[in-house]
Each structure stands twice: as C-alpha cells, then as structure tokens.
Write an enzyme that holds these catalytic residues in place. Structure first.
Site, PDB file in Angstrom:
ATOM      1  N   ASP A  93       0.810  -1.417  -0.488  1.00 55.50           N
ATOM      2  CA  ASP A  93       0.282  -0.293   0.190  1.00 55.50           C
ATOM      3  C   ASP A  93       0.547   1.000   0.079  1.00 55.50           C
ATOM      4  O   ASP A  93       1.550   1.158   0.757  1.00 55.50           O
ATOM      5  CB  ASP A  93      -1.256   0.141   1.099  1.00 55.50           C
ATOM      6  N   CYS A  94      -0.159   1.982  -1.045  1.00 58.15           N
ATOM      7  CA  CYS A  94       1.387   3.231  -1.392  1.00 58.15           C
ATOM      8  C   CYS A  94       1.333   4.485  -0.657  1.00 58.15           C
ATOM      9  O   CYS A  94       1.662   5.521  -0.668  1.00 58.15           O
ATOM     10  CB  CYS A  94       1.795   3.834  -2.520  1.00 58.15           C
TER      11      CYS A  94
END
Length: 561
Positions: A93-94
C-alpha cells in the site's frame, strides 16, 4: 485452497519447472496479469487481506492459490510449502508515501509495509523479486510527532531498507518508469525496484512507445503512445451540464470552460469521435478535416445522433496546462479521481434544416435535400478534477494523449463533450441553448483572463439578436449548442490501466455483514478502488520478460514461441 489444474503451454511448462511465483499484495491482479502474460501461466500464490481483492483476483486467475489474510501473519515457508520460488512481486500500500494524499502520515503501520517483504527474501530466496510503489517511497524517512518526515532525515528509512536487502545477498536496482512508455494508455509513473539473488544481471526493459512527434516514432523504431480516446466507450451518453438537478462546483465550471476553449474553440484540430453502428470505432479517429463518409441505410444509418459536445482532457493538478487527446493519460492513482474526457464526432441531423424535428436515429437517413445535410460535430476532451481550488486555469487533457494516473475514487477523470451544429442549420429551438453556452463560457473563461467580460470573445459572433460561440472547421462555421460531462466507467479506467476487456471487474463477493453472510456483486466504487491501486499489467510484463530471458536460455525456442 488448492489451485485448479490447467494444461500449460510450452512456455508455461518451462517457467513452472523453474519455480513458483508469488504475488504478495495481489489487489486487483494487475501485477499477476502482467506476470501471467510473460511466463505463460498464472502466478502460483496470491495474498491479500481484503476479500473483495481476492474475489476479483480469483475470478481472473482461477489456477492461483489464494490466501485471504494479512501478509504480516503469513509465514512465507508455510505459504510456499518449501517449494523453490523463481519470482515474487510485492506492491505494498502506497498511500502513506504518496504526495497525492497530502497532509501528515496517519497510519505508520501502512508506511512500514515494505519491511514485510524482508522475511520473504530471507526465507524463500526468490531468484528475482520486484517491488512497485510511488516514487515518493525514496523519501521514506523518520517522522516527527506530527506525522511529517523530518527534513534532514528524508530518505534514511529507504536507504536502511535497501541495505537490509543487500545484506540478504541480493543485487538491487531501482528506477522510475512511465506506463505509457510500455504500451499502456496512461502516463502513470511509479518506482520499480528489481532484486536478484542468483548473481545474474538486472535488466531494464527498453521503451516500446513514445510521443507521436518523437524521432524514434517518425522513423518507425517505436510505436506512438496509446491514447485515452481508445479507452472510451463513446456510445455512453454524456449528460448536459445545463440540465443537472444540482449545478457543478464553480471550479469545475471554470475548468470545463477553459477546456472547451482550448480543445474546441481555439484548437487547430479538435478531436472528433467517429460512430459506426451506434458504437465508436476505436481503430480509427477522424479529424475535423476529413469529410463525412457516405450515409447509408444499412442498420439504420452509420451515424448515431448524440450530444454534440467538445470534450477535453483536463488535468487539475497544480500548474497543469492540460494535454492533447493524442497523448497518454497521466498516471492512474489510488485516491481521488483526476481526469475527465472530452470527445468530438460527426452526426447527421434528420429532418428539416430549419426545424428541430430531428428524426428517429434508429431509422435510415432521410433523403438529403437542397437545404443542407444538417451536420453537427461533437468534440471531446478529458477534464481532470484534481489540483485544488487554486488550479482554475486547467484546460484538461486531449483525448489523443494517454490518460493521467487513475485514483482509487475514480472521480477525477471525466469526459467532456461539446456539441456543435452548422451555423446555417441551427434549429430555432436550439438557439436558447447556444446562447446559454456562450454565457457560460464568458462567465467562466472570460473572467479568468485579462480580457474584459463586457467584451465578446473574438470567437463569438453576433447573429441577429443573439450572441453565440462559433467555431470554424474546414471552412464550415459551427455553433456550440451544448456541453456534456460524465464520469469514466470502471471498464474505461481498467482499459487505461492496461487490463484487457475480458478481465472480470464485478465478481460475486461473499462477505460477513451485520451478523450474516451476504453475496453480492463488487460495487463500482470497489472496482474503481481496485483499479486505482493496481499495477499496470504491461509494465509488469515488460519487467518480467526482460529479466527471465537468461533463465529460459536452457529452453531453446520457448521465448520465441
């Protein structure tokens, strides 16, 4: 769950013999789709904690073994059952690294997710491993009490993480790549990190596409960028902005007005969308300099009457001046949607050239009379609704460019359609709408320039008793009579991201909600979120192909086949 059996191609059989593949943050399956295209078979293991992500992945990768659980509690050796791992892909997840989110870090655990990759490298020893994230991951560093990076320590955590990978015996390199350079109709840019534990060199794929005016394209060494226009379903109606129950926000109106002026009124060559049998033909885009083809009676005529609207690609990012529809879209992001679409096309008006009687578009075209053919054009561009309230001068993007980055909310990219009718054939009943368009453009375009709003545009001419906006195309004068706006659909966004049309976006999801199990289709909002979070399959495929060639040297002819 055991994977389903499948008959493998020679390539798939060869890659299976080299070891298994793991997709550690499977999501919507973008990386897995790219890997499968490269190795000739599905990945062996996919992991994600979200049942919706697993549902969409399972619907498209039936032979994969799915683990619906948090990667933090997944023991790598148990998941792989001690089998040799040839390759692994991780896209943590960025959002807590991305600048698009804005503000301080809210979830420090998400920010530390790249550390969950280290046990997989240590325990399963994949020969090659790939990590994808936003480019801001390179700035990963310690946070202060308010959740912001300490300036003098910016990048220290990223450097620490890279050292940990090297200590485990991996060669590691990283680069920022743009999806449009590898045949994806989006300009999405991401950081890619490649690691190898077998001593073989890391290979970076060469770009296959470039802007149409690039020397390499002109000399046929590279292909031109794929465009936003080819992702759009032009048969979907684009509702008029003047018929909404609730008016658009002032900043949206301003962006739309600037987009129409740049991509239609002032454009040297507005983007015109062709319709064949009530559907747009993505293989061919007409320019306004081409004549209308012969109208036949086959299948009710080959031109569908649609809202004549000029659509422009508007990019709302700060300081953005918009893009041509001939270019790729900006990167698709997992956050608020940022683009809208604008298109143009030619239609044939039925009925008298002086009345608004129109005609049933399902019926064959009526005989053309000496009074004229009552032609109209619809111009299109993409409106991009990000960049904040100060970004009032954004003109969107041309549909002839790649789409910009798709976000997880899918509300930032919208189609704008501008409808124009030949000045001499303008039905009296449409004059009121033409005047309304002129007033709209004066208000939201004129007030944003140095030109006085009391003075008409150079492009606005005065007909008897009316002020309307006119556009001259191929020596023919048209009056703008309407402007339409709509959101892009999940399918259109998926095309821009590089997914094939056969990719299932709305599988049945079984979830435990309020004390009972419920099975229902994946919602559009969830579909868009999965698309915005996904890896562009063509980029994953290019990276895998570039690095697996040396491994398949022992299988002569397999790669060529």
């Amino acid at each position: 769950m055991a994977a389903a059996s499948a008959v493998l191609s020679p390539l798939g059989a060869a890659t299976a013999a080299l070891g298994i593949w793991v997709d550690g943050f499977a999501g919507g399956g973008g990386a897995s789709t790219g890997i499968a295209a490269a190795i000739g078979r599905d990945v062996d293991i996919a992991i994600n904690h979200d049942p919706r992500a697993i549902a969409i992945h399972r619907a498209n990768h039936a032979t994969t073994e799915h683990h619906c659980q948090d990667i933090k509690i997944t023991w790598p050796l148990a998941a792989t059952r001690f089998r040799p791992v040839w390759g692994a892909w991780f896209s943590p997840d960025c959002k807590e690294h991305s600048k698009a989110k804005g503000g301080p870090v809210k979830n420090r655990n998400i920010r530390q997710l790249p550390d969950e990759i280290l046990p997989w490298l240590r325990d399963t020893r994949p020969k090659m491993c790939f990590v994808e994230n936003v480019e801001e991951m390179q700035q990963w560093g310690p946070l202060d009490e308010g959740g912001r990076i300490i300036p003098e320590l910016k990048g220290k955590e990223f450097q620490r993480w890279i050292r940990a990978i090297r200590v485990l015996g991996y060669r590691v390199q990283w680069r920022e790549l743009r999806a449009c350079d590898y045949g994806t109709p989006t300009s999405r840019k991401r950081l890619y990190i490649v690691m190898r534990s077998d001593g073989k060199p890391i290979v970076w794929p060469k770009p296959t596409h470039a802007p149409a005016n690039d020397n390499r394209v002109i000399k046929s060494k590279l292909l031109p960028y794929r465009t936003a226009a080819e992702c759009i379903d032009w048969s979907i109606p684009c509702p008029s902005i003047f018929d909404r129950d609730r008016g658009l926000a002032e900043n949206t109106n301003r962006r739309v007005a600037h987009g129409v002026m740049r991509h239609v009124v002032e454009a040297a060559d507005p983007f015109i969308v062709p319709v064949t049998n009530s559907k747009w033909n993505p293989s061919r885009t007409w320019t306004t300099r081409e004549p209308l083809r012969t109208i036949t009676t086959a299948k009710g005529g080959e031109y569908a009457l649609v809202d004549a609207a000029a659509i422009s690609l508007e990019k709302f990012a700060e300081n953005s001046r918009g893009k041509s529809v001939a270019e790729p879209l900006d990167a698709v992001m997992a956050g608020a949607p940022r683009h809208a679409q604008v298109a143009a096309f030619l239609t044939h008006f039925r009925g008298s050239n002086r009345t608004a009687s129109g005609g049933d578009i399902r019926m064959p075209a009526k005989t053309v009379t000496s009074g004229g053919q009552h032609q109209a054009i619809v111009c299109a561009h993409i409106e991009q609704a990000n960049g904040g309230p100060r970004n009032v001068n954004s003109t969107g993007r041309s549909a002839a460019r790649p789409l910009s980055t798709i976000t997880t909310r899918g509300t930032q990219q919208r189609v704008v359609e501008t409808t124009l009718i030949e000045e001499g054939d303008l039905p009296p009943a449409m004059m009121e709408r033409a005047v309304k368009v002129a007033a709209f453009l004066v208000k939201y375009y004129g007030s944003a320039t140095s030109q006085s709003v009391e003075k008409p545009f150079d492009t606005i001419t005065t007909l008897p008793r009316y002020a309307v906006v006119t556009v001259t195309i191929d020596a023919v004068t048209y009056v703008i009579v309407d402007i339409g706006l709509r959101m892009l659909t999940p399918r259109e966004l998926a095309r821009a991201q590089g997914f094939p049309d056969s990719y299932v976006l709305d599988p049945i999801v079984r979830q435990f909600i309020r004390g009972k199990w419920i099975e229902q289709r994946l919602s559009k909002a969830a579909q868009i979120r999965m698309i915005g979070n996904s890896v562009c399959p063509p980029v994953a495929e290019a990276l895998i192909r570039a690095n697996m060639a040396s491994d398949l040297a022992q299988y002569p002819g397999v790669l060529a086949a």
